[in-house]
Scaffold this motif. Sequence first.
Motif, PDB file in Angstrom:
ATOM      1  N   GLY A   5      87.918  53.366  65.632  1.00 42.45           N
ATOM      2  CA  GLY A   5      89.039  53.838  66.656  1.00 42.45           C
ATOM      3  C   GLY A   5      88.868  52.917  67.956  1.00 42.45           C
ATOM      4  O   GLY A   5      88.066  51.718  67.830  1.00 42.45           O
ATOM      5  N   LEU A   6      89.587  53.160  68.709  1.00 44.72           N
ATOM      6  CA  LEU A   6      89.651  52.309  69.956  1.00 44.72           C
ATOM      7  C   LEU A   6      88.738  52.829  71.139  1.00 44.72           C
ATOM      8  O   LEU A   6      88.479  54.044  71.088  1.00 44.72           O
ATOM      9  N   CYS A   7      88.240  52.054  71.880  1.00 40.68           N
ATOM     10  CA  CYS A   7      87.638  52.162  73.060  1.00 40.68           C
ATOM     11  C   CYS A   7      88.191  53.389  73.902  1.00 40.68           C
ATOM     12  O   CYS A   7      89.480  53.360  74.153  1.00 40.68           O
ATOM     13  N   GLN A   8      87.479  54.393  74.142  1.00 40.80           N
ATOM     14  CA  GLN A   8      88.192  55.568  75.076  1.00 40.80           C
ATOM     15  C   GLN A   8      88.241  55.117  76.544  1.00 40.80           C
ATOM     16  O   GLN A   8      88.566  56.066  77.099  1.00 40.80           O
ATOM     17  N   ILE A   9      87.611  54.134  76.786  1.00 34.49           N
ATOM     18  CA  ILE A   9      87.476  53.640  78.368  1.00 34.49           C
ATOM     19  C   ILE A   9      88.881  52.748  78.634  1.00 34.49           C
ATOM     20  O   ILE A   9      89.483  53.042  79.436  1.00 34.49           O
ATOM     21  N   CYS A  10      88.863  51.585  77.637  1.00 34.23           N
ATOM     22  CA  CYS A  10      89.998  50.693  78.277  1.00 34.23           C
ATOM     23  C   CYS A  10      91.024  51.037  77.224  1.00 34.23           C
ATOM     24  O   CYS A  10      92.264  50.425  77.467  1.00 34.23           O
ATOM     25  N   GLU A  11      90.957  51.537  76.096  1.00 35.66           N
ATOM     26  CA  GLU A  11      92.008  52.059  75.178  1.00 35.66           C
ATOM     27  C   GLU A  11      92.561  50.674  74.611  1.00 35.66           C
ATOM     28  O   GLU A  11      93.857  50.638  74.154  1.00 35.66           O
ATOM     29  N   SER A  12      92.146  49.678  74.603  1.00 38.22           N
ATOM     30  CA  SER A  12      92.729  48.529  73.792  1.00 38.22           C
ATOM     31  C   SER A  12      91.820  47.648  72.976  1.00 38.22           C
ATOM     32  O   SER A  12      92.313  46.967  72.174  1.00 38.22           O
ATOM     33  N   ARG A  18      79.040  54.423  70.180  1.00 41.55           N
ATOM     34  CA  ARG A  18      79.223  55.548  70.818  1.00 41.55           C
ATOM     35  C   ARG A  18      78.183  56.023  71.721  1.00 41.55           C
ATOM     36  O   ARG A  18      77.086  55.937  71.620  1.00 41.55           O
ATOM     37  N   CYS A  19      78.458  56.538  72.817  1.00 35.41           N
ATOM     38  CA  CYS A  19      77.556  56.736  74.092  1.00 35.41           C
ATOM     39  C   CYS A  19      76.589  58.036  73.826  1.00 35.41           C
ATOM     40  O   CYS A  19      77.022  59.090  73.171  1.00 35.41           O
ATOM     41  N   ASP A  20      75.230  57.654  73.889  1.00 38.76           N
ATOM     42  CA  ASP A  20      74.382  58.451  73.495  1.00 38.76           C
ATOM     43  C   ASP A  20      74.346  59.979  74.438  1.00 38.76           C
ATOM     44  O   ASP A  20      73.887  61.085  73.938  1.00 38.76           O
ATOM     45  N   ASN A  21      75.043  59.840  75.590  1.00 41.34           N
ATOM     46  CA  ASN A  21      75.022  61.002  76.341  1.00 41.34           C
ATOM     47  C   ASN A  21      76.534  61.768  76.344  1.00 41.34           C
ATOM     48  O   ASN A  21      76.184  62.735  76.204  1.00 41.34           O
ATOM     49  N   CYS A  22      77.438  60.945  76.156  1.00 45.52           N
ATOM     50  CA  CYS A  22      78.733  61.969  76.274  1.00 45.52           C
ATOM     51  C   CYS A  22      79.465  61.818  74.983  1.00 45.52           C
ATOM     52  O   CYS A  22      80.608  62.464  74.811  1.00 45.52           O
ATOM     53  N   GLY A  23      79.099  60.978  74.072  1.00 46.96           N
ATOM     54  CA  GLY A  23      79.824  60.494  72.770  1.00 46.96           C
ATOM     55  C   GLY A  23      81.003  59.765  72.863  1.00 46.96           C
ATOM     56  O   GLY A  23      81.746  59.723  71.956  1.00 46.96           O
ATOM     57  N   THR A  24      81.419  59.063  74.027  1.00 42.90           N
ATOM     58  CA  THR A  24      82.506  58.410  74.150  1.00 42.90           C
ATOM     59  C   THR A  24      82.305  57.126  73.081  1.00 42.90           C
ATOM     60  O   THR A  24      81.634  56.643  73.132  1.00 42.90           O
ATOM     61  N   LEU A  25      83.503  56.722  72.575  1.00 44.33           N
ATOM     62  CA  LEU A  25      83.516  55.604  71.809  1.00 44.33           C
ATOM     63  C   LEU A  25      83.901  54.545  72.899  1.00 44.33           C
ATOM     64  O   LEU A  25      84.780  54.730  73.561  1.00 44.33           O
ATOM     65  N   ALA A  26      82.872  53.352  72.771  1.00 39.70           N
ATOM     66  CA  ALA A  26      83.168  52.486  73.529  1.00 39.70           C
ATOM     67  C   ALA A  26      83.290  50.734  73.128  1.00 39.70           C
ATOM     68  O   ALA A  26      82.278  51.002  71.950  1.00 39.70           O
ATOM     69  N   CYS A  27      83.766  50.090  73.464  1.00 34.10           N
ATOM     70  CA  CYS A  27      83.778  48.520  72.794  1.00 34.10           C
ATOM     71  C   CYS A  27      82.474  48.098  73.886  1.00 34.10           C
ATOM     72  O   CYS A  27      81.979  48.612  74.534  1.00 34.10           O
ATOM     73  N   MET A  28      82.246  46.814  73.385  1.00 37.37           N
ATOM     74  CA  MET A  28      81.104  46.139  73.754  1.00 37.37           C
ATOM     75  C   MET A  28      81.174  45.968  75.213  1.00 37.37           C
ATOM     76  O   MET A  28      80.021  45.725  76.190  1.00 37.37           O
ATOM     77  N   GLU A  29      82.293  45.614  75.794  1.00 37.07           N
ATOM     78  CA  GLU A  29      82.666  45.544  77.305  1.00 37.07           C
ATOM     79  C   GLU A  29      82.098  46.871  78.164  1.00 37.07           C
ATOM     80  O   GLU A  29      82.083  46.684  79.523  1.00 37.07           O
ATOM     81  N   HIS A  30      82.432  47.963  77.562  1.00 41.04           N
ATOM     82  CA  HIS A  30      82.335  49.120  78.190  1.00 41.04           C
ATOM     83  C   HIS A  30      80.912  49.958  77.731  1.00 41.04           C
ATOM     84  O   HIS A  30      80.845  51.195  77.783  1.00 41.04           O
ATOM     85  N   VAL A  56      83.496  47.412  84.020  1.00 44.09           N
ATOM     86  CA  VAL A  56      84.235  48.166  83.727  1.00 44.09           C
ATOM     87  C   VAL A  56      85.577  47.918  84.087  1.00 44.09           C
ATOM     88  O   VAL A  56      85.758  47.378  85.426  1.00 44.09           O
ATOM     89  N   HIS A  57      86.725  47.775  83.199  1.00 45.67           N
ATOM     90  CA  HIS A  57      88.050  47.431  83.798  1.00 45.67           C
ATOM     91  C   HIS A  57      88.953  48.597  83.212  1.00 45.67           C
ATOM     92  O   HIS A  57      88.990  49.070  82.350  1.00 45.67           O
ATOM     93  N   ARG A  58      89.680  49.088  84.206  1.00 43.95           N
ATOM     94  CA  ARG A  58      90.694  50.264  84.151  1.00 43.95           C
ATOM     95  C   ARG A  58      91.950  49.429  84.170  1.00 43.95           C
ATOM     96  O   ARG A  58      92.383  48.656  85.067  1.00 43.95           O
TER      97      ARG A  58
END
Length: 59
Positions: A5-12, A18-30, A56-58
């Motif tokens: 899937g896509l990074c849930q932070i940058c969505e690109s 997957r974050c060990d704390n919240c489960g967010t899927l993240a790219c290597m930048e995030h 972090v890039h929004r």
Amino acid sequence: MSVSGLCQICESRPAQERCDNCGTLACMEHYERGMGLCADCVARADPGRDSDDVDVHRF
């Protein structure tokens, strides 16, 4: 860990972790591999951390 899937932070970028704390899927930048946390959780864990220390890039 295999994630898809896509990074849930940058969505690109493709998610690679997957974050060990919240489960967010993240790219290597995030994702902070040494901590096992997404950039959002890193920022919450250390509120005094300078924003230049977290990549972090929004959009």
